[in-house]
Enzyme design. Structure first.
Site, mmCIF file in Angstrom:
data_model
loop_
_atom_site.group_PDB
_atom_site.id
_atom_site.type_symbol
_atom_site.label_atom_id
_atom_site.label_comp_id
_atom_site.label_asym_id
_atom_site.label_seq_id
_atom_site.Cartn_x
_atom_site.Cartn_y
_atom_site.Cartn_z
ATOM 1 N N THR A 97 -2.818 10.475 4.646
ATOM 2 C CA THR A 97 -1.995 10.843 5.802
ATOM 3 C C THR A 97 -0.512 11.726 5.202
ATOM 4 O O THR A 97 0.248 12.572 5.248
ATOM 5 C CB THR A 97 -0.602 9.371 5.398
ATOM 6 O OG1 THR A 97 -1.532 8.629 5.805
ATOM 7 C CG2 THR A 97 0.615 10.066 5.892
ATOM 8 N N VAL A 229 -15.741 1.290 6.061
ATOM 9 C CA VAL A 229 -15.905 -0.371 5.516
ATOM 10 C C VAL A 229 -15.341 -1.449 5.861
ATOM 11 O O VAL A 229 -13.908 -1.828 6.663
ATOM 12 C CB VAL A 229 -14.763 -0.095 3.507
ATOM 13 C CG1 VAL A 229 -15.106 -1.395 2.737
ATOM 14 C CG2 VAL A 229 -15.491 0.988 3.173
ATOM 15 N N HIS A 499 7.129 5.284 5.890
ATOM 16 C CA HIS A 499 6.700 4.773 5.148
ATOM 17 C C HIS A 499 6.487 3.863 3.927
ATOM 18 O O HIS A 499 7.057 3.039 3.575
ATOM 19 C CB HIS A 499 7.944 5.662 4.017
ATOM 20 C CG HIS A 499 8.327 7.132 3.894
ATOM 21 N ND1 HIS A 499 9.649 7.802 3.997
ATOM 22 C CD2 HIS A 499 7.700 8.163 4.305
ATOM 23 C CE1 HIS A 499 9.647 8.758 4.130
ATOM 24 N NE2 HIS A 499 8.183 9.964 4.513
ATOM 25 N N HIS A 542 10.867 8.858 -0.578
ATOM 26 C CA HIS A 542 9.465 8.714 -0.272
ATOM 27 C C HIS A 542 8.469 8.479 -0.904
ATOM 28 O O HIS A 542 8.142 9.420 -1.848
ATOM 29 C CB HIS A 542 9.816 10.677 0.092
ATOM 30 C CG HIS A 542 10.180 11.431 0.707
ATOM 31 N ND1 HIS A 542 9.948 11.371 2.481
ATOM 32 C CD2 HIS A 542 11.382 11.309 1.337
ATOM 33 C CE1 HIS A 542 11.346 11.935 3.297
ATOM 34 N NE2 HIS A 542 12.060 12.045 2.552
#
Length: 560
Positions: A97, A229, A499, A542
């Protein structure tokens, strides 16, 4: 894998944390590292210019490097989105990201890390984590050059952007209300500061670029891309390897020492569930054999924010208008200008609205952006905004000059969860953040809107004819400026913070609400760790900066 190495470690996910881990662990020649990434390389792709160019970051949403997650329909928020569902961009590429985000570097209040320590994550107080924040940075912010919390020779460049004339307006307006001018990421954490970013030489700087690129040539580091995965291989409560799908063929690889999940707050819990680690009831419903009954996917936290448009009589940026030749030349020849910025965001104001108690950290963040941030209707549609709202509200004032003040809830009380849809590793999980499900979150955002109104009313803001947007007709049944009007407005214009954290919460071993211990080891399973933002006990500002810190510290723990 080569059996001549003392340690063989498999890492899942080459995002913010995984890139740091792979680079740091492979510094030791006795350790062999296999790094698996579901996405592709970040170079030599059609999206590569968009990844490296800061001003084009939002164009990556809903692209091939995005997982394309969506929220579950919300009951109390996202009323301005189709079916009350918002897109949740997450990076599916080397860099994760970090290859898609706004590149903001904000560590979080020292007080929140002390809360981590007090609530069971022993050894994660600010005094413990500060050295790892410092280790990772190459600070180019002049005001921080002599700070003992920063240094100038780490991998990650931290810098400020070229300001506009409005930056002084923001500082003057907030200081006239009694807020201090501070430096972001310094000891003081309430007041106004210039935004710091991970931009170097006008280009995005991810941990893949800062850490992993230097490590790629090492003989003891192998990187496999396009590897999805499907589960952790576990024998006798011990992680022994990974099963992954490559070109529609299933492979298994063994790890003699550790398996580390760094797949993010949505990816890591999904893999744990598929491996038999999670709520007994949820696994039973999916007919997955239970290996460890743990609260995986619970405690999902995310910021929630509300934009306030403010019209002014001075020229402001139009970041989403057609790029002209001058803008393009300015960027490609000088790495400057609008394309080297983060969409016009210039300053943060951190404030604590709770007057009844002394809080060790602020509860709101205000972002001052020198443009009206919702000009780009194409982006609004990508994020799943309601078509009628785009035609009406978001079209009003489209060609006018203005700024955006975003009110963001830093420490929401609402908690959501993530669950599997099925046992198919290709299927997206159910992500329900339950935004604004706790009424206190709406109340705090409303207090933030009151602060925005007071900022607009300051003399310096009035000198540029600052005017709040008109009454929203979708809330016309309520009296304008009443509590009920603003509750309606908040629920309509609430946006995800993007977030997500805490779905594999870190805590004390006897804490029934935690998934990993203070050394990031999954409880009740040996040789398995989670190292990414999913282990946050509580959300920070953040989370990207703190995720880098966690990976630095995890690498030190593992090598020790």
């Amino acid at each position: 894998m080569d059996d001549t190495f003392e340690k063989i470690i498999v890492i899942v996910g080459a995002g913010t944390a995984g890139s740091v881990l792979a680079a740091r662990l492979s510094e030791d020649p006795r350790v062999q590292v296999l790094l698996l990434e579901a996405g592709d390389k970040e170079t030599d792709r059609p999206e590569t210019p968009f990844i490296t160019t800061p001003g084009l970051a939002k164009q990556l949403r809903n692209s091939s490097v995005d997982w394309k997650y969506f929220t579950h329909p919300q009951e109390n928020a996202l009323f301005g989105y189709k079916n009350k569902q918002a897109a949740l961009p997450r990076g599916k590429v080397i860099g994760g990201t970090f290859a898609l985000n706004d590149m903001i570097y904000q560590r979080g209040s020292p007080g929140i890390f002390d809360e981590w320590d007090k609530k069971g994550a022993k050894g994660w107080g600010f005094k413990h984590v500060a050295p790892y924040f410092r280790k990772s940075v190459d600070t180019k912010v002049i005001e921080l050059s002599k700070s003992d919390l920063h240094r100038s020779c780490g991998p990650m460049t931290v810098s400020t952007l070229q300001p506009t004339s409005l930056l002084n307006v923001y500082f003057n307006a907030t200081q006239s209300l009694g807020y201090d001018a501070i430096n972001c990421n310094e000891k003081e954490d309430q007041g106004i500061c210039r935004i710091q970013t991970n931009i170097r030489g006008g280009e995005r700087l991810t941990t893949a670029k800062a850490y992993l690129n230097e490590a790629r040539g090492r003989q003891n580091l192998n990187i496999v891309t396009k590897a999805l995965v499907s589960r952790v291989l576990i024998a006798r409560r011990q992680a022994v390897g990974i099963e992954f799908i490559f070109s529609n063929v299933s492979f298994q690889v063994l790890a003699s020492n550790e398996v580390i999940l760094s797949a993010g707050s949505y990816g890591s819990p999904k893999i744990l569930f598929l491996s038999g680690i999670g709520s007994r009831e949820h696994l039973y419903n999916l007919q997955i054999p239970v290996i460890a009954d743990l609260p995986v996917g619970e405690n999902l936290q995310d910021h929630i924010s509300v934009d306030i448009r403010v019209f002014v009589n001075v020229s402001t940026m139009k970041p989403n208008s057609n790029l002209n030749r001058l803008m393009i030349d300015q960027y490609f020849y000088q790495r400057k200008g609008l394309m080297a910025s983060i969409g016009g965001s210039e300053a943060f104001l951190f404030a604590n609205t709770n007057k009844t108690r002394l809080s060790p950290y602020p509860d709101l963040q205000f972002t001052f952006t020198s443009t009206i941030a919702d000009h780009d209707h194409k982006l609004l549609r990508v994020m799943n905004k309601d078509d009628e709202l785009i035609k009406s509200w978001y079209s009003f004032g489209k060609k006018r000059d203005g700024i955006t003040i975003t009110v963001k809830l830093l420490h929401p009380k609402s908690r959501g969860h993530l669950k599997l849809n099925s046992t198919d590793p290709n299927e997206m999980p159910i992500i329900d953040p339950k935004y604004l499900s706790n009424v206190e979150d709406i109340k705090t955002l409303y207090e933030g809107i009151k602060i925005v109104k007071s900022i607009i009313e300051t003399p310096i803001m009035q000198s540029i004819d600052a005017t709040m947007e008109p009454t929203f007709k979708g809330c016309k049944e309520f009296k304008f400026d009443s509590d009920l009007y603003w509750k309606c407005y908040i629920q309509t214009f609430s946006d995800p913070g993007h977030h997500p954290v805490s779905t594999c919460k870190m805590g004390a071993f006897n804490d029934v609400r935690s998934v990993v211990d203070n050394k990031l080891r999954v409880k009740d399973v040996f040789n398995l760790r989670v190292v990414d933002a999913s282990i946050f006990p509580e959300i920070t500002d953040h989370p990207n900066a703190a995720t880098i810190m966690i990976a630095e510290r995890a690498a030190a723990l593992i090598l020790k």
